[in-house]
Each structure stands twice: as structure tokens, then as C-alpha cells.
Design an enzyme around this catalytic site. Sequence first.
Site, mmCIF file in Angstrom:
data_model
loop_
_atom_site.group_PDB
_atom_site.id
_atom_site.type_symbol
_atom_site.label_atom_id
_atom_site.label_comp_id
_atom_site.label_asym_id
_atom_site.label_seq_id
_atom_site.Cartn_x
_atom_site.Cartn_y
_atom_site.Cartn_z
ATOM 1 N N GLY A 2 12.013 -12.380 19.808
ATOM 2 C CA GLY A 2 12.715 -11.429 20.674
ATOM 3 C C GLY A 2 13.674 -10.488 19.984
ATOM 4 O O GLY A 2 13.884 -9.369 20.445
ATOM 5 N N ASP B 51 20.685 -17.567 26.929
ATOM 6 C CA ASP B 51 20.429 -17.956 28.322
ATOM 7 C C ASP B 51 21.081 -19.330 28.545
ATOM 8 O O ASP B 51 22.286 -19.415 28.753
ATOM 9 C CB ASP B 51 18.906 -17.944 28.496
ATOM 10 C CG ASP B 51 18.439 -18.154 29.913
ATOM 11 O OD1 ASP B 51 18.971 -17.502 30.813
ATOM 12 O OD2 ASP B 51 17.515 -18.956 30.123
ATOM 13 N N PHE C 257 15.766 -12.175 35.389
ATOM 14 C CA PHE C 257 14.859 -12.012 34.268
ATOM 15 C C PHE C 257 14.753 -10.543 33.863
ATOM 16 O O PHE C 257 14.575 -9.664 34.701
ATOM 17 C CB PHE C 257 13.480 -12.552 34.641
ATOM 18 C CG PHE C 257 12.603 -12.795 33.454
ATOM 19 C CD1 PHE C 257 12.801 -13.897 32.648
ATOM 20 C CD2 PHE C 257 11.583 -11.904 33.131
ATOM 21 C CE1 PHE C 257 12.007 -14.114 31.537
ATOM 22 C CE2 PHE C 257 10.780 -12.125 32.017
ATOM 23 C CZ PHE C 257 10.999 -13.230 31.231
ATOM 24 N N ASP D 102 10.076 -10.296 26.317
ATOM 25 C CA ASP D 102 8.760 -10.260 26.936
ATOM 26 C C ASP D 102 8.690 -11.035 28.245
ATOM 27 O O ASP D 102 9.496 -11.932 28.503
ATOM 28 C CB ASP D 102 7.730 -10.866 25.989
ATOM 29 C CG ASP D 102 7.880 -12.383 25.864
ATOM 30 O OD1 ASP D 102 8.985 -12.843 25.508
ATOM 31 O OD2 ASP D 102 6.914 -13.103 26.156
ATOM 32 N N ARG E 129 7.459 -6.224 25.175
ATOM 33 C CA ARG E 129 8.349 -6.176 23.998
ATOM 34 C C ARG E 129 8.497 -4.772 23.436
ATOM 35 O O ARG E 129 9.496 -4.447 22.814
ATOM 36 C CB ARG E 129 7.815 -7.079 22.874
ATOM 37 C CG ARG E 129 7.825 -8.563 23.184
ATOM 38 C CD ARG E 129 7.574 -9.359 21.908
ATOM 39 N NE ARG E 129 7.201 -10.741 22.162
ATOM 40 C CZ ARG E 129 8.062 -11.733 22.397
ATOM 41 N NH1 ARG E 129 9.346 -11.491 22.440
ATOM 42 N NH2 ARG E 129 7.630 -12.965 22.599
#
Length: 176
Positions: free
Chosen positions: A46, A104, A153, A160, A166
Site C-alpha cells: 500500500g 487501521d 473504507f 486497494d 491502487r
Amino acid sequence: MIQLHDKHFVPFLSAADLDATLQRMAKQVTEDLKGETPIFIGVLNGAFMVVSDFVKHYKGNCEVSFVKVASYEGTGSTGEVKQLIGLSQSLAGRSVVIIEDIVDTGNTIEELKRMFEGQGVKQLKIATLFFKPEAYTKNVPLDYIGFEIPNKFIVGYGLDYDGLGRNLPEIYQLKE
Ligand code: IMP
Ligand code: MG
């Protein structure tokens, strides 16, 4: 609005918003690490775009490296984080900055901190472009935070949804 697989996403942050924030973060890190040659360690997959744009704003000598990890949610509150690609160089005595796209639950960052501190670093700092405080379950302090965002989200800019999104230069949020 965009669609990835079965879900729709709406624009959330522009490429200019992201760049301005990365510039602010890089300036802060440059000031804090004056006189050091830090190693910036991006967390794949990421964080590839975050690292690329962050280091362009960093003023000073630095090294750049990456680790690749995958996190698995356990049955309880503890997730398991597996290292898929490791580091080839020693971190002993070095100033290390972990660069994340998003924190997260904090499982990934807690495990990386444990691994790197075990290698005798001089100092370890954590920088993340996004932080979801409502989802965070750890006590590890985050040194540099780009945006605190709601527990929804997001995709784009390296992040992604099931492999897609991405490549988007901006951030989109899941449509309710
Ligand atoms: P952790 O729960 O803090 O360990 O985060 C694990 C990983 O979950 C992050 O590095 C991301 O790859 C992924 N993740 C968490 N939130 C999002 C999101 O909103 N969009 C895309 N990926 C996410
Ligand atoms: Mg990540």
C-alpha cells in the site's frame, strides 16, 4: 463516482490535498532528524505511492527500503502479521522511519515496531498518511499522521479494494 468490482466509491481527497499533507509531514521529519541519515522503510504494497512522494519532499540525505507484510485477523482481537519480504541491511544504530499508507487496527505497525526495535535501532519513528482512530486497538504512539479519517473504507493512492484501485492518483471513500 467510480466502481471497483461490486462497490461504488465517491471522491474524498484530491491529489493536491495528499501532496500538501506529505509536504508538511516531510518538513516536520526533516526538522526532527537534522544531522541524521534516516532509513525510510515503506510497507508494501500500500505505501509505494506515499514513499515515492514523501521522499521527494524530504530535504537531506536518506536511504529508502521496503518490507512486505500481510496481516491476518485472528479469531480474537490479536491479528497475525506475516513478513513476506524482509530487509537486507542492518538497522543497528540507525534512525528508522516506518512509512505506512494507513494505520487501521494497528496490528501491522505494532509488529513492525517490535521487529525493528529488536535490531537495536537508535530511534524508531512511525509516519502514516491515514489513521483511523476509531479502529485503533493499540498503544503504540504514531509520530507523524497525515489525516485522521472516519472508520470507512477508502481506496486510491496505493490503497486497494480486492486488488483494484491502487493506481488512482486521489482517494475515494466507499459509498454508503
Ligand atoms: P492494520 O489493521 O492497522 O494492521 O492495517 C492493515 C492493512 O489493512 C493496512 O496496511 C491496509 O493495507 C489495510 N487497510 C486498512 N484500512 C484500509 C482502507 O480503508 N482501505 C484499504 N486498505 C485498508
Ligand atoms: Mg499498508
